[in-house]
Design a protein around this motif. Structure first.
Motif, PDB file in Angstrom:
ATOM      1  N   ILE A  38       0.845  -1.191   0.000  1.00 28.41           N
ATOM      2  CA  ILE A  38       0.000   0.000   0.000  1.00 28.41           C
ATOM      3  C   ILE A  38       0.879   1.240   0.000  1.00 28.41           C
ATOM      4  O   ILE A  38       1.575   1.521   0.982  1.00 28.41           O
ATOM      5  N   ALA A  39       0.872   1.953  -1.110  1.00 28.15           N
ATOM      6  CA  ALA A  39       1.715   3.135  -1.257  1.00 28.15           C
ATOM      7  C   ALA A  39       0.948   4.386  -0.853  1.00 28.15           C
ATOM      8  O   ALA A  39      -0.279   4.387  -0.745  1.00 28.15           O
ATOM      9  N   GLU A  40       1.661   5.472  -0.668  1.00 25.10           N
ATOM     10  CA  GLU A  40       1.050   6.742  -0.293  1.00 25.10           C
ATOM     11  C   GLU A  40       0.743   7.559  -1.548  1.00 25.10           C
ATOM     12  O   GLU A  40       1.642   7.905  -2.305  1.00 25.10           O
ATOM     13  N   GLY A  41      -0.557   7.872  -1.749  1.00 24.08           N
ATOM     14  CA  GLY A  41      -0.948   8.707  -2.888  1.00 24.08           C
ATOM     15  C   GLY A  41      -0.775   8.011  -4.234  1.00 24.08           C
ATOM     16  O   GLY A  41      -0.550   6.812  -4.290  1.00 24.08           O
ATOM     17  N   PRO A  42      -0.937   8.773  -5.341  1.00 23.48           N
ATOM     18  CA  PRO A  42      -1.109  10.231  -5.377  1.00 23.48           C
ATOM     19  C   PRO A  42      -2.554  10.699  -5.195  1.00 23.48           C
ATOM     20  O   PRO A  42      -2.794  11.838  -4.858  1.00 23.48           O
ATOM     21  N   SER A  43      -3.552   9.814  -5.411  1.00 26.15           N
ATOM     22  CA  SER A  43      -4.945  10.227  -5.304  1.00 26.15           C
ATOM     23  C   SER A  43      -5.343  10.376  -3.837  1.00 26.15           C
ATOM     24  O   SER A  43      -4.715   9.806  -2.940  1.00 26.15           O
ATOM     25  N   GLU A  44      -6.416  11.122  -3.599  1.00 30.83           N
ATOM     26  CA  GLU A  44      -6.909  11.301  -2.232  1.00 30.83           C
ATOM     27  C   GLU A  44      -7.360   9.964  -1.654  1.00 30.83           C
ATOM     28  O   GLU A  44      -7.118   9.667  -0.473  1.00 30.83           O
ATOM     29  N   ALA A  45      -8.011   9.129  -2.470  1.00 32.01           N
ATOM     30  CA  ALA A  45      -8.460   7.820  -2.004  1.00 32.01           C
ATOM     31  C   ALA A  45      -7.274   6.962  -1.581  1.00 32.01           C
ATOM     32  O   ALA A  45      -7.317   6.293  -0.541  1.00 32.01           O
ATOM     33  N   GLN A  46      -6.203   6.983  -2.375  1.00 33.82           N
ATOM     34  CA  GLN A  46      -5.031   6.182  -2.042  1.00 33.82           C
ATOM     35  C   GLN A  46      -4.343   6.713  -0.791  1.00 33.82           C
ATOM     36  O   GLN A  46      -3.801   5.948   0.013  1.00 33.82           O
ATOM     37  N   THR A  63      -8.547  -0.505  -5.912  1.00 35.46           N
ATOM     38  CA  THR A  63      -8.066  -0.647  -7.296  1.00 35.46           C
ATOM     39  C   THR A  63      -7.855  -2.102  -7.701  1.00 35.46           C
ATOM     40  O   THR A  63      -7.348  -2.366  -8.793  1.00 35.46           O
ATOM     41  N   LEU A  64      -8.236  -3.046  -6.866  1.00 36.23           N
ATOM     42  CA  LEU A  64      -7.991  -4.456  -7.170  1.00 36.23           C
ATOM     43  C   LEU A  64      -9.138  -5.051  -7.975  1.00 36.23           C
ATOM     44  O   LEU A  64     -10.300  -4.729  -7.766  1.00 36.23           O
ATOM     45  N   SER A  65      -8.805  -5.966  -8.851  1.00 32.56           N
ATOM     46  CA  SER A  65      -9.801  -6.668  -9.655  1.00 32.56           C
ATOM     47  C   SER A  65      -9.342  -8.108  -9.859  1.00 32.56           C
ATOM     48  O   SER A  65      -8.207  -8.472  -9.529  1.00 32.56           O
ATOM     49  N   GLY A  66     -10.244  -8.936 -10.406  1.00 27.78           N
ATOM     50  CA  GLY A  66      -9.889 -10.319 -10.712  1.00 27.78           C
ATOM     51  C   GLY A  66      -9.353 -11.086  -9.523  1.00 27.78           C
ATOM     52  O   GLY A  66      -9.847 -10.983  -8.402  1.00 27.78           O
ATOM     53  N   ASP A  67      -8.297 -11.880  -9.750  1.00 27.46           N
ATOM     54  CA  ASP A  67      -7.715 -12.699  -8.687  1.00 27.46           C
ATOM     55  C   ASP A  67      -7.120 -11.866  -7.564  1.00 27.46           C
ATOM     56  O   ASP A  67      -7.120 -12.283  -6.402  1.00 27.46           O
ATOM     57  N   GLU A  68      -6.603 -10.691  -7.885  1.00 27.17           N
ATOM     58  CA  GLU A  68      -6.052  -9.828  -6.842  1.00 27.17           C
ATOM     59  C   GLU A  68      -7.129  -9.425  -5.835  1.00 27.17           C
ATOM     60  O   GLU A  68      -6.865  -9.339  -4.637  1.00 27.17           O
ATOM     61  N   ALA A  69      -8.332  -9.191  -6.307  1.00 26.70           N
ATOM     62  CA  ALA A  69      -9.421  -8.807  -5.416  1.00 26.70           C
ATOM     63  C   ALA A  69      -9.865  -9.967  -4.532  1.00 26.70           C
ATOM     64  O   ALA A  69     -10.383  -9.765  -3.435  1.00 26.70           O
ATOM     65  N   LEU A  70      -9.657 -11.192  -5.003  1.00 28.51           N
ATOM     66  CA  LEU A  70     -10.080 -12.376  -4.247  1.00 28.51           C
ATOM     67  C   LEU A  70      -9.053 -12.819  -3.207  1.00 28.51           C
ATOM     68  O   LEU A  70      -9.353 -13.638  -2.350  1.00 28.51           O
ATOM     69  N   SER A 100     -15.399   5.717  -4.447  1.00 29.37           N
ATOM     70  CA  SER A 100     -14.496   5.146  -3.451  1.00 29.37           C
ATOM     71  C   SER A 100     -13.952   6.214  -2.518  1.00 29.37           C
ATOM     72  O   SER A 100     -13.845   6.010  -1.303  1.00 29.37           O
ATOM     73  N   GLU A 101     -13.597   7.359  -3.079  1.00 35.16           N
ATOM     74  CA  GLU A 101     -13.030   8.427  -2.249  1.00 35.16           C
ATOM     75  C   GLU A 101     -14.025   8.886  -1.190  1.00 35.16           C
ATOM     76  O   GLU A 101     -13.658   9.087  -0.026  1.00 35.16           O
ATOM     77  N   VAL A 102     -15.294   9.030  -1.576  1.00 35.59           N
ATOM     78  CA  VAL A 102     -16.314   9.471  -0.619  1.00 35.59           C
ATOM     79  C   VAL A 102     -16.498   8.411   0.469  1.00 35.59           C
ATOM     80  O   VAL A 102     -16.568   8.722   1.663  1.00 35.59           O
ATOM     81  N   PHE A 103     -16.578   7.153   0.053  1.00 30.15           N
ATOM     82  CA  PHE A 103     -16.744   6.065   1.028  1.00 30.15           C
ATOM     83  C   PHE A 103     -15.558   5.985   1.983  1.00 30.15           C
ATOM     84  O   PHE A 103     -15.730   5.830   3.199  1.00 30.15           O
ATOM     85  N   LEU A 104     -14.370   6.109   1.459  1.00 30.82           N
ATOM     86  CA  LEU A 104     -13.171   6.005   2.291  1.00 30.82           C
ATOM     87  C   LEU A 104     -13.081   7.148   3.290  1.00 30.82           C
ATOM     88  O   LEU A 104     -12.604   6.965   4.423  1.00 30.82           O
ATOM     89  N   ARG A 105     -13.542   8.326   2.908  1.00 32.26           N
ATOM     90  CA  ARG A 105     -13.575   9.430   3.868  1.00 32.26           C
ATOM     91  C   ARG A 105     -14.522   9.105   5.030  1.00 32.26           C
ATOM     92  O   ARG A 105     -14.235   9.413   6.188  1.00 32.26           O
ATOM     93  N   LEU A 106     -15.650   8.480   4.697  1.00 34.47           N
ATOM     94  CA  LEU A 106     -16.598   8.099   5.738  1.00 34.47           C
ATOM     95  C   LEU A 106     -16.015   7.004   6.629  1.00 34.47           C
ATOM     96  O   LEU A 106     -16.159   7.048   7.862  1.00 34.47           O
ATOM     97  N   LEU A 107     -15.353   6.023   6.024  1.00 37.35           N
ATOM     98  CA  LEU A 107     -14.739   4.944   6.798  1.00 37.35           C
ATOM     99  C   LEU A 107     -13.679   5.504   7.739  1.00 37.35           C
ATOM    100  O   LEU A 107     -13.580   5.094   8.909  1.00 37.35           O
ATOM    101  N   ARG A 108     -12.879   6.448   7.261  1.00 37.36           N
ATOM    102  CA  ARG A 108     -11.857   7.084   8.094  1.00 37.36           C
ATOM    103  C   ARG A 108     -12.495   7.820   9.268  1.00 37.36           C
ATOM    104  O   ARG A 108     -11.997   7.758  10.403  1.00 37.36           O
TER     105      ARG A 108
END
Length: 324
Positions: A38-46, A63-70, A100-108
């Motif tokens: 998990i890297a820092e940035g550059p997007s607000e969600a990240q 940002t994960l999809s396919g097997d990475e998401a599983l 995602s950004e809106v949801f992550l702000r709420l989770l935070r």
């Protein structure tokens, strides 16, 4: 005999030499972090994902999809667990950035209002945001008793430390009420799952309040009568008087828990009820239904004692949180 003795001595010396050789046994570098990193940035969600990782050791991805998401921290989610979903659900599609950004702000914000150590100790470490609604067909088949808010959070993989947040789709957009309820339900339930946590005991006293009244504790004949009384089979409408007289504020824990098993489903529903509804909205039910009031009081006591959470104070914060 002497030959055997020499062989044993040589083997012993060899073992000592190997054990003393750091270069031959120790790797130069060993990675113990989340996968993928998990890297820092550059997007607000990240940036929020990185902040949650640094502060709580939670591994949140959008940002994960396919097997990475599983993937989980122990292996991989088995697709056959989702037998009820349409075939085109898989491979999973990564969440959309804006939603995602809106949801992550709420989770935070949710985590930020709780004790840090309580959050860090949750079994839910890996959280994956995806477009798919992993409860979609369950709702259509069993909509009269599966919580509507489960359309967002799929927590059946709690034993592997994973939760899926669905409908993170810009075409759907933010769903603040659904999100707020679902975040609470996921956390307050899994945080006291006796199968997977060691710092919280079974809510035994709480579960005894409705002992003998849980659906699973009734005879077959009693279960049939109870179902007919609880649900209008034509409309799917729930008879809340029936439930509250027995000490329940939602049909799901009534059907899924007993006084001996899955008590966390019941107490988690009460904690979520308290957190998401102002006391003024709950007071009438507390005054009218003695078993609901007793379980409410025990819920407050339990979460405050073991998790250091004052649910009524949290409610004042959470019901006033907005998403943008």
């Amino acid at each position: 005999m002497k030959t055997m003795y020499r062989i044993l001595v040589l083997l012993g010396l060899f073992a000592i030499g190997v054990s003393c050789s750091d270069e031959s046994l120790s790797p130069e570098y060993e990675y113990n972090g989340p996968i993928p990193a998990i890297a820092e940035g550059p997007s607000e969600a990240q940036k929020i994902c990185y902040e949650l990782y640094q502060k709580y050791d939670h591994h949140v991805y959008y940002t994960l999809s396919g097997d990475e998401a599983l993937r989980t921290n122990v292996w991989k989610i088995q697709v056959n667990n989702f037998w009820y979903l349409p075939e085109d659900t898989f491979p999973l599609e990564a969440a959309d950035d804006a939603t995602s950004e809106v949801f992550l702000r709420l989770l935070r914000a949710f985590y930020g209002a709780l004790p840090v150590e309580t959050v860090k100790a949750t079994v839910i470490k890996r959280q994956v945001l995806v477009k798919a609604n992993l409860w979609e067909d369950v709702l259509s088949d069993y909509g009269f008793w599966v919580p509507e808010f489960y359309s967002i959070a799929y927590t059946r993989e709690a034993q592997q430390g994973a939760v899926y947040w669905g409908e993170m789709d810009d075409e759907i957009g933010p769903q603040p009420d659904v999100w707020k309820y679902s975040i609470c339900l996921s956390f307050f339930t899994t945080r006291v799952m006796s199968h997977f946590v060691s710092d919280v005991p079974l809510p035994t006293e709480f579960a005894q309040v409705s002992r003998g009244l849980y659906f699973g504790e009734l005879s077959d004949e009693e279960q049939f009568d109870a179902m007919m009384e609880m649900v209008d089979m034509d409309t799917g409408e729930i008879n809340m008087d029936f439930l509250m007289e027995r000490g329940f504020i939602h049909p799901y824990p009534y059907l899924m828990a007993t006084s001996e098993y899955y008590q966390y489903e019941d107490i988690g529903s009460f904690a979520t009820w308290v957190a998401c509804h102002p006391l003024t909205e709950r007071q009438e039910s507390l005054d009218a239904y003695p078993l609901v009031k007793k379980k409410y009081e025990l819920t407050l006591e339990f979460y405050k004692k073991y998790l250091k959470i004052d649910l009524e104070e949290f409610c004042k914060f959470w019901t006033n949180v907005t998403v943008e």
